[in-house]
Scaffold this motif. Structure first.
Motif, PDB file in Angstrom:
ATOM      1  N   SER A   1      -4.524  -1.237   9.650  1.00 38.98           N
ATOM      2  CA  SER A   1      -5.744  -2.028   9.739  1.00 38.98           C
ATOM      3  C   SER A   1      -5.413  -3.374  10.376  1.00 38.98           C
ATOM      4  N   ARG A   2      -6.407  -4.186  10.565  1.00 39.68           N
ATOM      5  CA  ARG A   2      -6.188  -5.488  11.177  1.00 39.68           C
ATOM      6  C   ARG A   2      -5.320  -6.387  10.310  1.00 39.68           C
ATOM      7  N   PHE A   3      -5.334  -6.156   9.003  1.00 44.31           N
ATOM      8  CA  PHE A   3      -4.631  -7.020   8.066  1.00 44.31           C
ATOM      9  C   PHE A   3      -3.449  -6.336   7.380  1.00 44.31           C
TER      10      PHE A   3
ATOM     11  N   VAL B   1      -2.288  -3.314   1.598  1.00 44.92           N
ATOM     12  CA  VAL B   1      -0.961  -3.920   1.492  1.00 44.92           C
ATOM     13  C   VAL B   1      -0.553  -4.421   2.884  1.00 44.92           C
ATOM     14  N   PRO B   2       0.315  -5.428   2.960  1.00 42.34           N
ATOM     15  CA  PRO B   2       0.640  -6.028   4.263  1.00 42.34           C
ATOM     16  C   PRO B   2       1.552  -5.187   5.144  1.00 42.34           C
ATOM     17  N   PHE B   3       2.308  -4.269   4.563  1.00 43.62           N
ATOM     18  CA  PHE B   3       3.182  -3.402   5.349  1.00 43.62           C
ATOM     19  C   PHE B   3       3.278  -2.045   4.677  1.00 43.62           C
ATOM     20  N   ARG B   4       3.693  -1.052   5.457  1.00 40.36           N
ATOM     21  CA  ARG B   4       3.810   0.306   4.929  1.00 40.36           C
ATOM     22  C   ARG B   4       5.257   0.693   4.669  1.00 40.36           C
ATOM     23  N   SER B   5       6.191   0.114   5.445  1.00 44.11           N
ATOM     24  CA  SER B   5       7.609   0.462   5.285  1.00 44.11           C
ATOM     25  C   SER B   5       8.038   0.174   3.849  1.00 44.11           C
ATOM     26  N   GLY B   6       8.718   1.110   3.260  1.00 45.33           N
ATOM     27  CA  GLY B   6       9.183   0.906   1.902  1.00 45.33           C
ATOM     28  C   GLY B   6       8.170   1.192   0.829  1.00 45.33           C
ATOM     29  N   VAL B   7       6.928   1.481   1.206  1.00 46.06           N
ATOM     30  CA  VAL B   7       5.886   1.775   0.221  1.00 46.06           C
ATOM     31  C   VAL B   7       5.390   3.206   0.385  1.00 46.06           C
ATOM     32  N   ASP B   8       5.253   3.661   1.650  1.00 45.28           N
ATOM     33  CA  ASP B   8       4.533   4.908   1.877  1.00 45.28           C
ATOM     34  C   ASP B   8       5.237   6.145   1.334  1.00 45.28           C
ATOM     35  N   CYS B   9       6.568   6.092   1.154  1.00 45.94           N
ATOM     36  CA  CYS B   9       7.224   7.281   0.598  1.00 45.94           C
ATOM     37  C   CYS B   9       7.044   7.358  -0.925  1.00 45.94           C
ATOM     38  N   PHE B  10       6.512   6.302  -1.536  1.00 48.70           N
ATOM     39  CA  PHE B  10       6.259   6.302  -2.980  1.00 48.70           C
ATOM     40  C   PHE B  10       4.769   6.398  -3.319  1.00 48.70           C
ATOM     41  N   PHE B  11       3.927   5.830  -2.457  1.00 57.46           N
ATOM     42  CA  PHE B  11       2.491   5.790  -2.725  1.00 57.46           C
ATOM     43  C   PHE B  11       1.910   7.196  -2.601  1.00 57.46           C
ATOM     44  N   PRO B  12       1.035   7.587  -3.532  1.00 57.88           N
ATOM     45  CA  PRO B  12       0.587   8.995  -3.568  1.00 57.88           C
ATOM     46  C   PRO B  12      -0.438   9.380  -2.514  1.00 57.88           C
ATOM     47  N   TYR B  13      -0.919   8.438  -1.696  1.00 56.17           N
ATOM     48  CA  TYR B  13      -1.921   8.756  -0.684  1.00 56.17           C
ATOM     49  C   TYR B  13      -1.506   8.163   0.660  1.00 56.17           C
TER      50      TYR B  13
END
Length: 272
Positions: A68-70, A51-63
């Motif tokens: 990475s570069r991208f 995914v292009p960014f982690r903010s807003g996703v990582d507290c929901f994603f189970p892992y």
């Protein structure tokens, strides 16, 4: 003390917001369209999630996700993990995940105007402009479903909507906050929030100047010290107003701030 608090809950400032907007990566993740290949095979039977960014996703994603570069990446270790991620994407493919300075930011749908209006977008239009009670009730149910899937285990203490520009006028976010508050049994702090001055129409103001215009108005907020807040809006376009309010909530001592909007507009500007 402030130093350590700021490490855990960084201030949300106009400068930080401008830097986030100018960053080259995508501003949203939509698993049905632009990111439908987020989970893909690489080689030798292995797969990866990107995914292009982690903010807003990582507290929901189970892992856990790794830089990475991208963008952000996870190498999938086995078929069981692949199936779990595939199921997570399928369950949340209707959600638009938004790049944010808050703890998280999501919209319940993509809303592309009258030419490509979604079912939820049509409800939003009916509730906002016609004050249709059935549409309003349906929107509360939509937000309740998103809350149950994504937010219910995050320890949110209260709900607060973007306050109306003028006191006494119909304000869809306020009505949604009241309905969602009742549905999920959380306090609604919206009636204790208000703009400190007359909030002008900002549709003709560039995104770069909008934050300064909001600073000129100011906002009065209830006691949010050490609280986790669900910040509610109807249409998320550039995100300037909701990030400005999030910044003031953080200044007032709020901890986690989760932004929830009914819809995300096609463009990332307010004047197009």
């Amino acid at each position: 003390m402030d130093f350590f608090r700021n490490l855990r809950f960084p201030p949300i400032t106009g400068e930080a917001y401008a830097a986030m907007r100018s960053a080259p990566e995508a501003s949203r993740i939509d698993f049905r369209t632009t990111h439908r290949n987020a989970l893909k095979p690489i080689k030798d039977g292995r797969s990866a999630f990107n995914v292009p960014f982690r903010s807003g996703v990582d507290c929901f994603f189970p892992y856990e996700l790794f830089k990475s570069r991208f963008g952000y990446w996870r190498g999938v270790k086995d078929a069981e993990e692949h199936a779990a991620i595939e199921a997570w994407i399928a369950r949340h493919s209707d959600i638009i995940f938004l790049k944010t300075l808050a703890t998280s930011a999501v919209a319940a749908c993509a809303h592309y105007g009258d030419d490509q209006i979604s079912e939820i977008g049509a409800l939003e239009k009916a509730a906002k402009y016609d004050q249709d009670p059935d549409a309003l009730k349906s929107l509360v149910e939509v937000l309740g479903s998103v809350f149950e899937r994504l937010h219910s285990k995050l320890g949110i203490d209260a709900i607060l909507a973007i306050p109306p520009s003028k006191l006494g006028q119909f304000n869809l976010p306020s009505h949604l906050a009241a309905g969602l508050s009742e549905a999920v049994q959380l306090p609604d702090l919206t009636t204790a929030a208000s703009w400190s001055g007359q909030k002008p129409s900002l549709k003709e103001v560039s995104v770069d100047d909008k934050w300064a215009a909001l600073e000129g108005v100011g906002i009065a907020l209830p006691d949010v010290a050490d609280k986790n807040i669900l910040l509610l809006d109807d249409l998320y376009q550039s995100g300037t107003t909701v990030h400005f309010v999030a910044g003031k909530l953080r200044e007032a001592g709020a901890n986690e701030i989760h932004i929830l909007a009914v819809s995300k507009g096609r463009r990332d500007t307010d004047n197009s």
